[in-house]
Design an enzyme around this catalytic site. Structure first.
Site, PDB file in Angstrom:
ATOM      1  N   MET A   1       0.831  -1.203   0.000  1.00 38.85           N
ATOM      2  CA  MET A   1       0.000   0.000   0.000  1.00 38.85           C
ATOM      3  C   MET A   1       0.872   1.263   0.000  1.00 38.85           C
ATOM      4  SD  MET A   1      -3.244  -0.988   0.096  1.00 38.85           S
ATOM      5  CE  MET A   1      -4.204   0.398   0.730  1.00 38.85           C
TER       6      MET A   1
ATOM      7  N   THR B   1      -3.187   0.716  10.136  1.00 43.11           N
ATOM      8  CA  THR B   1      -4.343   0.305  10.926  1.00 43.11           C
ATOM      9  C   THR B   1      -3.859  -0.196  12.274  1.00 43.11           C
ATOM     10  OG1 THR B   1      -5.635  -0.274   8.986  1.00 43.11           O
ATOM     11  CG2 THR B   1      -6.298  -1.289  11.063  1.00 43.11           C
TER      12      THR B   1
ATOM     13  N   ARG C   1     -10.590   0.792   1.176  1.00 44.92           N
ATOM     14  CA  ARG C   1     -10.444   0.217  -0.177  1.00 44.92           C
ATOM     15  C   ARG C   1      -9.183  -0.626  -0.317  1.00 44.92           C
ATOM     16  NH1 ARG C   1     -12.556   5.767  -2.979  1.00 44.92           N
ATOM     17  NH2 ARG C   1     -14.639   5.645  -2.123  1.00 44.92           N
TER      18      ARG C   1
ATOM     19  N   LYS D   1     -12.205   3.685  11.341  1.00 45.06           N
ATOM     20  CA  LYS D   1     -11.760   2.532  10.544  1.00 45.06           C
ATOM     21  C   LYS D   1     -12.141   1.221  11.224  1.00 45.06           C
ATOM     22  CE  LYS D   1      -8.696   0.045   7.883  1.00 45.06           C
ATOM     23  NZ  LYS D   1      -7.753   0.008   6.813  1.00 45.06           N
TER      24      LYS D   1
ATOM     25  N   ASN E   1     -14.439  -1.493   9.498  1.00 42.58           N
ATOM     26  CA  ASN E   1     -13.948  -2.837   9.200  1.00 42.58           C
ATOM     27  C   ASN E   1     -14.720  -3.895   9.962  1.00 42.58           C
ATOM     28  OD1 ASN E   1     -12.130  -1.501   7.645  1.00 42.58           O
ATOM     29  ND2 ASN E   1     -10.389  -2.757   8.262  1.00 42.58           N
ATOM     30  N   TYR E   2     -15.198  -3.540  11.162  1.00 44.02           N
ATOM     31  CA  TYR E   2     -16.076  -4.463  11.881  1.00 44.02           C
ATOM     32  C   TYR E   2     -17.193  -4.922  10.941  1.00 44.02           C
ATOM     33  CZ  TYR E   2     -19.930  -6.038  14.733  1.00 44.02           C
ATOM     34  OH  TYR E   2     -20.962  -6.781  15.215  1.00 44.02           O
TER      35      TYR E   2
END
Lengths: 299, 299, 299, 299
Positions: A12, A96, A123, A171, A175-176
């Protein structure tokens, strides 16, 4: 123009740094691997020998690292960014991590007059390549204004969610849902398979009711339902995120019974050797547990 | 024009029967309550004293009943529909029941030369009022063609999912997702509340990623997030559906760990006295369990 | 001496009836299978052609049947026990059923002046053979006194738990613990196996702390830990009991999150084709899910 | 006689150190609190100003600390034990930590020629006071022989479970069972309470079957069932142990569905403000969730 430092040029970080560099910011980079550093040098960035060296050459230092431990070491370590940035500098962490780590780093920065922004990335890697990432940003108004040009170089959707820490927390909430939807869809479609239902007809029904969801509608038709389980986002990473979420919820005393059940399902998929498959392949793990053939779209 | 019988004139059945009657079908109705029968009489339907009497006056007998036990008694009982329909007749059950009951009724009909259609209903009571329901239909092609005009009188979306039993099974898969999404959203938003995140900003993020889902996007903004917990679909009913789903999955040997965790969360909400609130109020139950104020949309 | 009727001569019912007959009670029996009826005839019992015929020949009618449906039909059906017993008669149901069924049967008996006792059975089939069963009894004092000689003929431990219904309810609480302990021990020992711990040493530690439990100490060393998974009590039956427990808890609005998780684990074991193995074999199911070799005692 | 160092004089560490000192070992101690250090001085121990100073004065250094972070810092830190012990020295960590931490410390010790023993403690603080603790020990035979006199001074039951790391791992397996049994018993007895069963009679039944367990038989009658919820072992600590266990199981890819459900129940109890109550008070948390009065022993 602000001088940018970038630490962490993985799958990334590398395209993200490249997209900043293409806007002509002076840039100094560091990574333990050589190849991505060379790639950035080819775009005109400078190579540094350590995070400290990055900090000394930068006004804004960006980090994109695997997890909490690396973030804490790189930013807070004796030879880290914070100890070597000049007053007025700014750290933007895009990894993260758990809220506790973000808050600890933010407090340390505040204590030394350094700005702090948490801006984890939504994303997939392909979006980062094309400068189409989504960012969830925690920052003061002033710091947000300062990093906004960088974020616009790297992504197409920018959410300023609140003060420092709000990016990391948003976030985790996001994401959960995205991660657990995979287990939810897996249970529903495995039941449909055991019932002998036609997949296409079932999906047609589901997408016309409130049962529809982003994973099932957007991600799955191109991934597991098409027979492609190459990872856009791997089960191992989804499991790691669920662990971060449950740890943060435990610290906040928020019981999450469904998240807890889902994490063990992801762990069971890892025990099946599926950790490196796409998280939509939870369908295949669930179908294996139920002893039914995993459904696939025709043609 | 086929003569229609209708048994079960509750909150859903009454407007459904009325919408058929408005298409001028000869109609005979039965319900244990008097008021809805009178309402149908006012539209030109005939009152019958028993399901058997309905059957004797009808070519197609429709049932819309509370659950498996009532369906089995009304259709299969000694004084029931099946024993009193003429050969060539057809039974269409629109109740939400378990697959075992549907299969048992279908087999009994087949054994006597009577057609059988299972056509459980999606969407809410208001949709039924306006003839805008959604139907998931299990039927042979011939039987489907025969009931299609009735379904078109009652609803606006008709899915022919497969042979007999496919309607009931598709409904369970659909409701699995719609119901558990409520617990999923509840966990996510309670975590956001504990994190101190702004609800509007969080929703803006979620709806731009694969975390979005039909409950959160379509149902919740008008219900719990607007402070309205009057039941469109009550927690008690959602809990009943989850019980049907887990029972059917047990019979099919499909383990559903997330569904099982969610059912106990719904049961805990019932123990809090919230059984008659809308199923989106799972947010309030979860926030109460976590000791945080339930988030609401501003203005 | 009271005349005894006995309906249900399966693996448990047959030795139980035989042990009563050996005390010289006049006895009439019914079962759909012929062999066990012949066996009871050889001990001097009479064969009846229906539950109704059993009732007409008996003062006390005992039932030992597979589940709620059979119990309701045999006792409450048009041709059942209740309709054919004389006033002053008594029904003792020894099957494992849900409280709702027990309460329904008890109320029907009370309504006709017939006594009712629920007395489900603890321990295994071998204990029934030897007249060493354990009974959890719900009965009025008078009814309890009346059935006590029969219970003493069949078992060695008799708990009078309270009025009608208390036997069934106590059995569910007891089986809740005994069954879920199997999943608990399975998780603990699979973790020990993954950790590479020595089984004997681990057990020595566990039995010296509050971690010890009846399944791990009494049942498992002779069953799964010795490599014997022949069913004393099969995973399918344990799964059925968990389903009854969760259904009764749902009706009582008692959330049981651990029971719900455990039921899905039992269901997953059934999906692996292990339903007919002893419930201690949940260890093997759990080890298979974790990808570790199931531990066994040496020698 | 070996010179002993002791770091960590909390509720457990203080009596443990005192019991060693009473056997006349020369002893140097460190704690951040002053009172317990004074108490040890009164018994003839020396006070040190840092872990490093303890190490320099000792042959064997014992640690009894709150968790993984403190253990890693105290033993591995720049100013820690390992850097300051002479070759031939030995570290014995008696804290409850995750296997990863234990393994990391053990490897670091091995790399410097220092012995390592992990010996976490079972039973309660009162047992430590009386020198009646239980130890689960991971050590080579030689190291075990060396620390055995110390363990005998502090406790009455010593299990040598295997090589380094086996103590920590056995403790996790043991605590898994002891802690989750509390939630199991809570679910069972809350169901009994909702059923209106008599507690004494229910316990009499349970203790005569394989449903019996150490928590219900040994711990609960003196704690929650007697109305005493003062912590022998607090819900917060039990929750912490469950988190360690799930983290270790995740690393080992062992899915633990029941443990995961139980952890959220403990977290919900914490959200109710019960974190500092005894872990047997999970009964009260569960009864509150079910809306029933928690059962208590009479008299």
């Amino acid at each position: 123009m602000e001088r940018i430092g970038f630490v962490g040029l993985g799958r990334m970080g590398r395209p993200m740094a490249a997209n900043i560099r293409r806007r002509q910011h002076p840039m100094t980079v560091f990574d333990i691997a050589d190849a991505p550093v060379q790639a950035l040098e080819a775009l005109g960035a400078e190579r540094a020998g350590s995070p400290a060296a990055v900090a000394r050459a930068s006004d804004i230092a960006v980090t994109m690292l695997p997890g909490p431990r690396e973030v804490a070491e790189t930013i807070l370590g004796a030879d880290g960014l914070l100890a070597n940035l000049r007053p007025g500098g700014l750290v933007m962490d895009m990894s993260t991590v758990d809220p506790e780590t973000t808050d600890r780093v933010a407090a340390a920065c505040a204590g030394r007059g350094i700005g702090f922004v948490d801006a984890p990335v939504g994303r997939l890697a392909q979006h980062a390549d094309r400068g189409e990432s989504l960012f969830m940003v925690g920052a003061s108004e002033a710091d947000f204004a300062r990093v906004k040009p960088l974020l616009e170089a790297m992504g197409s959707t920018i959410h300023h969610c609140g003060g420092p820490g709000a990016g990391t927390r948003t976030k985790l909430v996001n994401n959960y849902l995205a991660v657990i939807l995979c287990q939810l869809n897996a249970e529903a479609l495995s039941l449909g398979a055991a019932f002998g239902l036609d997949l296409e007809k079932t999906l047609e029904v589901l997408h016309g009711t409130t049962a529809t969801n982003g994973q099932l509608k957007v991600n799955w038709p191109n991934k597991v339902l098409a027979g492609d389980t190459e990872p856009g986002f791997a089960i191992d990473l989804a499991h790691k995120d669920l662990s971060l979420i449950l740890q943060a919820a435990s610290a906040a005393r928020v019981p999450l019974p469904v998240a807890a059940a889902a994490r063990e399902a992801f762990n069971a998929a890892r025990a099946r050797g599926m950790g490196r498959q796409d998280f939509s392949a939870m369908l295949d793990a669930q179908c294996a547990a139920a002893g039914v053939a995993p459904p696939r779209l025709k043609g």
